[in-house]
Enzyme design. Structure first.
Site, mmCIF file in Angstrom:
data_model
loop_
_atom_site.group_PDB
_atom_site.id
_atom_site.type_symbol
_atom_site.label_atom_id
_atom_site.label_comp_id
_atom_site.label_asym_id
_atom_site.label_seq_id
_atom_site.Cartn_x
_atom_site.Cartn_y
_atom_site.Cartn_z
ATOM 1 N N CYS A 88 0.842 -1.200 0.000
ATOM 2 C CA CYS A 88 0.000 0.000 0.000
ATOM 3 C C CYS A 88 0.876 1.248 0.000
ATOM 4 O O CYS A 88 0.637 2.180 -0.761
ATOM 5 C CB CYS A 88 -0.925 0.003 1.204
ATOM 6 N N ARG A 107 -0.239 4.295 -2.506
ATOM 7 C CA ARG A 107 -1.228 4.091 -3.572
ATOM 8 C C ARG A 107 -2.628 3.889 -3.020
ATOM 9 O O ARG A 107 -3.626 4.237 -3.663
ATOM 10 C CB ARG A 107 -0.854 2.880 -4.429
ATOM 11 N N ASP A 113 -6.074 3.296 3.934
ATOM 12 C CA ASP A 113 -7.185 3.128 4.864
ATOM 13 C C ASP A 113 -7.049 4.244 5.905
ATOM 14 O O ASP A 113 -6.264 4.148 6.842
ATOM 15 C CB ASP A 113 -7.084 1.735 5.495
#
Length: 264
Positions: A146, A166, A169
């Protein structure tokens, strides 16, 4: 930590409803940036309690080049459990890519060692970059990276770091990511005899899961408190010599935790 709360507020107001890999659904925006001056304190979210032990141990685990959750489990950290196989393996995730990016055959590159050497030898270089996005290894990873790429920058005796993430959360992951990369910047700065500068956090898809919206709104009702101070053992000058006991967090007085489900 107003930049983080501003991001959350922005997504609640302007986010687009989207489907996602987990089937949960999100409110999402594309493209956003936050900046944190590391001279002003350690950017750890205060509007809810963050598990600092997990942040430190996960970063040390990455730096070990480890991809098995055994080290984390032994230290009471469960944040990677959902993605590991029966033997605890995750495939060539962050630690592998940072420390032993495969070039060909038996050859690999230790990106951490390489970038520290660059910072010391050629601090004006624009190539001080570490990537976890190894296209050839993505299908072997339990979870694609991520936080995919980060770059260092030296000016006026200060080390700054910019991360490109990219997928983010916002409620559960981003507070960890901010603290983790800020801590890494402090560590590398100390190893290179530099002061910490800024941590700059740049996002691709930044999202709130639909089952986190109530929690996000609750968090936005809380007033941020003064940032804590992260103290590192000044005797450590090699990035691989850091241990959990070498970090002391001072004056962290957060609001109570806010629980939310993890989207797997």
């Amino acid at each position: 930590m107003h930049p983080y709360l501003d991001l959350m507020r922005h997504v609640l107001q302007y986010g687009h409803k989207k489907t996602d890999r987990t089937g949960t659904g999100t409110l999402s925006i594309f493209g956003y940036q936050m900046r944190f001056d590391l001279q002003q304190g350690f950017p750890l979210v205060t509007t809810k309690q963050c598990h600092v032990k997990s942040i430190i141990h996960e970063l040390l685990w990455f730096l070990r080049g480890d991809t098995n959750i055994d080290y984390l489990k032994k230290n009471g950290i469960s944040i990677w459990n959902e993605w590991a196989d029966k033997s605890g393996e995750l495939g060539p995730v962050y630690g592998h890519q940072w420390r032993s990016w495969t070039v060909s055959g038996d050859k690999s590159i230790d990106q951490i060692a390489q970038v520290i050497q660059q910072i010391k030898a050629t601090p004006d270089s624009r190539r001080m970059i570490i990537s976890a996005w190894n296209v050839g290894d993505l299908d072997k990873m339990a979870l694609a990276p991520c936080h995919v790429l980060f770059q260092f920058y030296v000016v006026d005796g200060k080390l700054s770091c910019q991360l490109y993430q990219r997928s983010a959360d916002i409620f559960l992951g981003v507070p960890f990511n901010i603290a983790s990369y800020s801590l890494l910047t402090l560590m590398i700065a100390q190893c290179c005899n530099l002061k910490p500068g800024e941590f700059i956090h740049t996002f691709g898809d930044a999202h709130l899961y639909l089952n986190h919206l109530e929690q996000a709104r609750l968090q936005l009702t809380r007033e941020p408190k003064s940032l804590p101070i992260m103290e590192l053992n000044p005797a450590i000058r090699n990035i691989l010599d850091f241990r959990y006991e070498d970090f002391t967090l001072h004056n962290y007085d957060p609001h109570p935790p806010i629980k939310a489900p993890v989207a797997v």
